[in-house]
Design an enzyme around this catalytic site. Structure first.
Site, PDB file in Angstrom:
ATOM      1  N   CYS A 117       0.836  -1.206   0.000  1.00  0.00           N
ATOM      2  CA  CYS A 117       0.000   0.000   0.000  1.00  0.00           C
ATOM      3  C   CYS A 117       0.869   1.255   0.000  1.00  0.00           C
ATOM      4  O   CYS A 117       0.617   2.198  -0.756  1.00  0.00           O
ATOM      5  CB  CYS A 117      -0.926  -0.013   1.210  1.00  0.00           C
ATOM      6  SG  CYS A 117      -2.051   1.394   1.281  1.00  0.00           S
ATOM      7  N   CYS A 215      -6.400  -2.214   7.217  1.00  0.00           N
ATOM      8  CA  CYS A 215      -7.612  -1.403   7.035  1.00  0.00           C
ATOM      9  C   CYS A 215      -8.779  -2.187   6.464  1.00  0.00           C
ATOM     10  O   CYS A 215      -9.940  -1.915   6.804  1.00  0.00           O
ATOM     11  CB  CYS A 215      -7.309  -0.187   6.174  1.00  0.00           C
ATOM     12  SG  CYS A 215      -6.871  -0.565   4.458  1.00  0.00           S
TER      13      CYS A 215
END
Length: 387
Positions: A117, A215
């Protein structure tokens, strides 16, 4: 306080700052604003937290990428008086990060989605958005530092001053081009100092708890997530979307039990095996080619070496010969003394001075010399000793 590296920063007036809605990125913005930089804030909507989790589970606020986080980020930008935008990258995030997460677990690897990410979403995309608003630099709330080596001219990635919060492990894939334009305002601060600064600026997020989970898996149930989302994000070109079951065997190949899918296991795992044995058993190997989980006693977990692929070098241009380093094989592992050597195929051999436990293929292995990140790569699968 040095917020970054390179040329005099006061002349680089516009900075694109990533805003997560947490105390770290908010305080980073407050520090830069106080230093006189012209800020433009961006939040990346990467995952829709309203996509339901386990059956009957309600959407829970307060997670990374939640609506609450976006409201918090917007409120901070309004208080500090700089423009703020939300950009939707959910499709790209699912392709680059979530799909990789699911497929790697399915193939017996233990992924590190936060590295992917950072490398392929946050920094790449933030630099693109910075160019659109004519910002010369980007900034984030990561705990790390950047300096420029006056001898080599290379930009260096350094550990944070607060080693308990250091995030350099997750940033090892940053390129020289990215480091040259990046600022880490929190690199010299402790978490308590960050919260004090946030209170000084009357930011509502000053006491907001840190997000601890990946997340897109807010409940921490990786196996459940994979089982719920495999059909929609995995490659089903074979026509089958089932997650195969298989055997649990010992190092001699003797069948000890059955498992419900490789995605439920990782190297070093002890719990959840469902096998009675005179000594505690651990997962020592995953064999996707045979849909097999290999278990053994703790003494069988130790390894003196691993091979690392897809390397990225930061403090050096390339690895041309043996180099002494401290190697870190997981984000929460203590780094270990090792010698790294280049191999003919471009990969790196890591030889540890002492056996290391639970070296998991698919995880990042990051190399340090003192506070400098030398570089890093991805742990390759060890050749199996079982056929």
């Amino acid at each position: 306080m040095d917020a970054g590296a390179g040329a005099p920063l006061r002349k680089l007036t516009r900075v694109a700052i990533a805003m997560s809605g947490g105390v770290d990125s908010s305080t980073a913005a407050a520090i830069l604003k106080e230093q006189g930089f012209d800020l433009v804030g961006f939040s990346m909507q990467l995952w829709d937290q309203k996509r339901r989790g386990a059956a009957g589970e309600d959407y829970r606020s307060g997670r990374c990428c939640s609506i609450d986080d976006l409201y918090d980020a917007r409120n901070v930008a309004a208080r500090l008086r700089f423009p703020y935008y939300v950009v939707n990258f959910q499709k790209a995030f699912e392709q680059m990060v979530v799909r990789s997460f699911v497929e790697n677990y399915r193939n017996g690897l233990t992924p590190s989605p936060c590295v992917l990410c950072n490398s392929h979403m946050k920094f790449d995309r933030l630099l693109e958005m910075a160019a659109e608003v004519e910002a010369s630099r980007i900034a984030t709330g990561h705990y790390a530092r950047i300096e420029r080596d006056p001898e080599s001219g290379r930009y260096l990635l350094l550990r944070a001053r607060d080693l308990n919060k250091d995030q350099s492990y997750f940033l090892f894939e940053l390129t020289q081009e990215q480091l040259a334009k990046t600022m880490f305002p929190l690199g010299d601060l402790t978490k308590s100092q960050v919260r004090r600064i946030a209170r000084k600026h009357a930011l509502d997020v000053a006491d907001k708890p840190d997000s601890q989970e990946i997340c897109f898996v807010p409940d921490g149930d990786y196996a459940g997530f994979i089982e719920r989302h495999y059909r929609e994000v995995a490659d089903s070109a074979s026509g089958s979307v089932a997650l195969p079951e298989g055997e649990i065997v010992d190092a001699r190949g003797r069948v000890l039990g059955q498992h419900r899918g490789l995605h439920r296991y990782t190297i070093g795992q002890r719990r959840g095996l469902g096998i009675a044995h005179s000594q505690p058993l651990y997962v020592i190997e995953l064999q996707p080619e045979h849909e097999r989980v290999v278990v053994g006693e703790r003494s069988q977990l130790g390894r003196r070496s691993c091979r690392v692929v897809r390397t990225n070098w930061i403090s050096i241009r390339e690895l041309s010969g043996p180099l002494r380093v401290h190697a870190k094989v997981r984000s929460r592992h203590q780094e270990a003394e090792a010698t790294i050597n280049p191999l003919a195929d471009g990969s790196v051999h890591v030889g540890f001075d002492l056996p290391q436990f639970a070296i998991a293929p698919g995880q990042a292995c990051v190399f340090y010399q003192d506070e400098r990140v030398v570089g890093g790569g991805w742990i390759a699968r060890h050749p199996s000793h079982l056929s």
